[in-house]
Design a protein around this motif. Structure first.
Motif, PDB file in Angstrom:
ATOM      1  N   LYS A   1      35.989  83.819   8.001  1.00  0.00           N
ATOM      2  CA  LYS A   1      35.052  83.287   7.005  1.00  0.00           C
ATOM      3  C   LYS A   1      34.414  84.429   6.228  1.00  0.00           C
ATOM      4  O   LYS A   1      33.861  85.360   6.808  1.00  0.00           O
ATOM      5  N   THR A   2      34.486  84.348   4.922  1.00  0.00           N
ATOM      6  CA  THR A   2      33.882  85.367   4.066  1.00  0.00           C
ATOM      7  C   THR A   2      32.948  84.708   3.060  1.00  0.00           C
ATOM      8  O   THR A   2      33.100  83.523   2.733  1.00  0.00           O
ATOM      9  N   ALA A   3      32.026  85.484   2.548  1.00  0.00           N
ATOM     10  CA  ALA A   3      30.997  84.944   1.661  1.00  0.00           C
ATOM     11  C   ALA A   3      31.561  84.519   0.309  1.00  0.00           C
ATOM     12  O   ALA A   3      31.019  83.634  -0.351  1.00  0.00           O
ATOM     13  N   ASN A   4      32.637  85.140  -0.118  1.00  0.00           N
ATOM     14  CA  ASN A   4      33.142  84.898  -1.464  1.00  0.00           C
ATOM     15  C   ASN A   4      34.358  83.977  -1.524  1.00  0.00           C
ATOM     16  O   ASN A   4      35.023  83.887  -2.550  1.00  0.00           O
ATOM     17  N   ALA A   5      34.638  83.308  -0.415  1.00  0.00           N
ATOM     18  CA  ALA A   5      35.809  82.420  -0.392  1.00  0.00           C
ATOM     19  C   ALA A   5      35.460  81.118   0.317  1.00  0.00           C
ATOM     20  O   ALA A   5      34.652  81.107   1.240  1.00  0.00           O
ATOM     21  N   PRO A   6      36.025  79.997  -0.118  1.00  0.00           N
ATOM     22  CA  PRO A   6      35.756  78.713   0.538  1.00  0.00           C
ATOM     23  C   PRO A   6      36.322  78.712   1.955  1.00  0.00           C
ATOM     24  O   PRO A   6      37.343  79.359   2.230  1.00  0.00           O
TER      25      PRO A   6
END
Length: 241
Positions: free
Chosen positions: A102-107
């Motif tokens: 999980k990354t901040a810039n991807a759904p």
């Protein structure tokens, strides 16, 4: 007389049952065969049982939780930190995500068919579905999750916690994942795991692998059932005399 016979048989059978020690010693991690998370909070109580099944990858997870509302679905996850003594579920931090999925810039879209690259390791609900509740207010689920493991690698769940969420993601109940390792009788050899620990003389005399000053032991359910069956057989024979 009959009561004494049953007690003797139970004692003998239980003495031969499998003994487990709470694996608070990191050196026991590789020998953990089961783990339990007892969750509590907001009137919710229950257990998450994790076990290794022969011939299957990952772990079998058996959930039995009460105090839930019928018709409501409850997400649940493995979180990074342990629950503190005050029971504050917020202190458990975020979901366990050792692979950084999980990354901040991807759904975030967890897919069971591509779990290793799309799901946080701790997102059990994402891979297996939310807890659903029966008419008695119980949430019961059993499934095999092929990713999570014991041991010391990135897929290990030991040293973490389980959190049950409300549909709005509020943290309702939580509990620490406690691993248990099968005891190994001390053989006296240098290669024996038991021989590698320097425990108390009482531990060494009993043949148990020392873990800490507060060893937790339990017997396997199958061994206790066998003891009960044996007691009944002996009792029947005694009555026939």
């Amino acid at each position: 007389m009959f009561k004494n016979i049953i007690v003797l048989v139970l004692a003998a059978a239980t003495a031969n049952a499998s003994l487990y020690a709470r694996a608070s010693d990191p050196s026991l991690a590789s020998r953990v065969t089961q783990a339990i998370a007892s969750v509590t909070g907001n009137g919710i109580t229950g257990n998450f049982n994790f076990t290794q099944e022969s011939g299957q990858s990952g772990l079998k997870v058996a959930i039995n939780v009460s105090g839930l509302k019928q018709g409501t679905q409850y997400p649940f996850h493995i979180h990074i930190n342990v629950v503190p003594p005050n029971g504050n579920c917020t202190a458990t931090g975020g979901h366990l995500d050792t692979f950084g999925v999980k990354t901040a810039n991807a759904p975030y879209n967890c897919s069971k068919n591509n779990a290793l690259t799309t799901c946080e390791l701790g997102d059990l609900a994402g891979r297996q579905g939310n807890i659903t509740v029966n008419a008695n207010g119980q949430g019961i689920m059993t499934f095999n999750d092929p990713i999570i493991t014991f041991g010391e690698g990135k897929t290990s769940i030991l040293g973490h916690s389980v959190v049950i969420h409300a549909p709005d993601n509020t943290r309702l109940a939580c509990g620490n994942i406690v691993g248990y390792a099968l005891q190994v009788p001390a053989s006296g050899s240098a290669s024996s795991p038991a021989a590698s620990h320097s425990g108390s003389s009482q531990d060494e005399a009993s043949g148990l692998d020392p873990v800490d000053s507060a060893i937790t032991t339990k017997t396997s359910g199958s061994a206790v059932s066998a003891a009960l069956s044996a007691a009944l057989v002996v009792l029947g024979a005694a009555i026939a005399l």
